[in-house]
Design a protein around this motif. Structure first.
Motif, mmCIF file in Angstrom:
data_model
loop_
_atom_site.group_PDB
_atom_site.id
_atom_site.type_symbol
_atom_site.label_atom_id
_atom_site.label_comp_id
_atom_site.label_asym_id
_atom_site.label_seq_id
_atom_site.Cartn_x
_atom_site.Cartn_y
_atom_site.Cartn_z
ATOM 1 N N ASN A 111 0.805 -1.216 0.000
ATOM 2 C CA ASN A 111 0.000 0.000 0.000
ATOM 3 C C ASN A 111 0.845 1.277 0.000
ATOM 4 O O ASN A 111 0.322 2.355 0.250
ATOM 5 C CB ASN A 111 -0.953 0.007 1.200
ATOM 6 C CG ASN A 111 -0.232 -0.057 2.525
ATOM 7 O OD1 ASN A 111 0.661 -0.881 2.705
ATOM 8 N ND2 ASN A 111 -0.603 0.785 3.463
ATOM 9 N N ASN A 112 2.131 1.146 -0.308
ATOM 10 C CA ASN A 112 3.032 2.293 -0.388
ATOM 11 C C ASN A 112 3.760 2.286 -1.719
ATOM 12 O O ASN A 112 4.076 1.217 -2.257
ATOM 13 C CB ASN A 112 4.092 2.230 0.721
ATOM 14 C CG ASN A 112 3.493 2.155 2.094
ATOM 15 O OD1 ASN A 112 2.967 3.126 2.592
ATOM 16 N ND2 ASN A 112 3.554 0.980 2.702
ATOM 17 N N LEU A 113 4.059 3.474 -2.207
ATOM 18 C CA LEU A 113 4.840 3.608 -3.440
ATOM 19 C C LEU A 113 5.821 4.750 -3.209
ATOM 20 O O LEU A 113 5.465 5.780 -2.633
ATOM 21 C CB LEU A 113 3.933 3.937 -4.623
ATOM 22 C CG LEU A 113 4.646 4.117 -5.965
ATOM 23 C CD1 LEU A 113 3.778 3.577 -7.092
ATOM 24 C CD2 LEU A 113 4.998 5.557 -6.241
ATOM 25 N N LEU A 114 7.057 4.560 -3.655
ATOM 26 C CA LEU A 114 8.070 5.610 -3.601
ATOM 27 C C LEU A 114 8.644 5.754 -4.996
ATOM 28 O O LEU A 114 9.036 4.760 -5.622
ATOM 29 C CB LEU A 114 9.167 5.242 -2.598
ATOM 30 C CG LEU A 114 10.104 6.364 -2.189
ATOM 31 C CD1 LEU A 114 9.344 7.497 -1.500
ATOM 32 C CD2 LEU A 114 11.198 5.841 -1.267
ATOM 33 N N ALA A 115 8.652 6.991 -5.500
ATOM 34 C CA ALA A 115 9.168 7.274 -6.841
ATOM 35 C C ALA A 115 10.131 8.450 -6.767
ATOM 36 O O ALA A 115 9.955 9.365 -5.964
ATOM 37 C CB ALA A 115 8.021 7.592 -7.802
#
Length: 158
Positions: A111-115
């Motif tokens: 449930n997390n995204l890092l870009a």
């Protein structure tokens, strides 16, 4: 002095304002369209209620949906690498192709995204759908594809 304290106690505390840049970077209507939810709106930052992002979006009734963290810093590469290598960052870590310079999803429920794109770091975290009896997690409120779409919008506007 006593009168001043009495007057101060009677003045209602003002809620912190919503970050005005959020409607430019990621309008609530766009979040609602991507989420497939009506009446998504911005709520003020309040970490005590879970709204700890730069931009915090909620469903009607102020049920938190997703928070967006945006950072522009010379330390972006170090922040990105530290999260990727952390215990939380390694949980269910999956690369996201064609999003910025580098991106991945992670977390127990992904449930997390890092870009990262250049010195811009974008974090997207969706909240979990839960039930109380019996207490359990049903899953994230947004899918991986929805997290990617939100991050793509932020990177395009940042």
């Amino acid at each position: 002095m006593g009168l001043l304290l009495l007057l101060l106690q009677q003045v209602p505390a003002q809620a912190p304002p919503v970050n005005p840049a959020c409607e430019r970077v990621l309008p609530a209507a766009v979040v609602g369209r991507i989420a497939g939810a009506a009446r998504v709106h911005l709520v003020p930052r309040d970490p005590t209620k879970g709204a700890g992002g730069t931009c915090n979006y909620a469903l009607p009734g102020d049920t938190l949906l997703v928070i967006i963290m945006i950072s522009r810093s010379s330390h972006t590469m170090r922040q990105f690498a530290a999260t990727r290598a952390s215990l939380i960052g390694q949980a269910n870590q999956q690369p996201v192709l064609a999003l910025g310079d580098d991106a991945f999803t992670y977390g127990q429920y992904t449930n997390n995204l890092l870009a990262r794109r250049g010195n811009v770091l974008v974090g997207v975290t969706t909240f979990l759908r839960t039930v109380r009896r019996p207490a359990r997690v049903l899953g994230p409120r947004l899918s991986r594809d929805q997290l990617v779409a939100l991050a793509r919008e932020v990177l395009a506007r940042s």
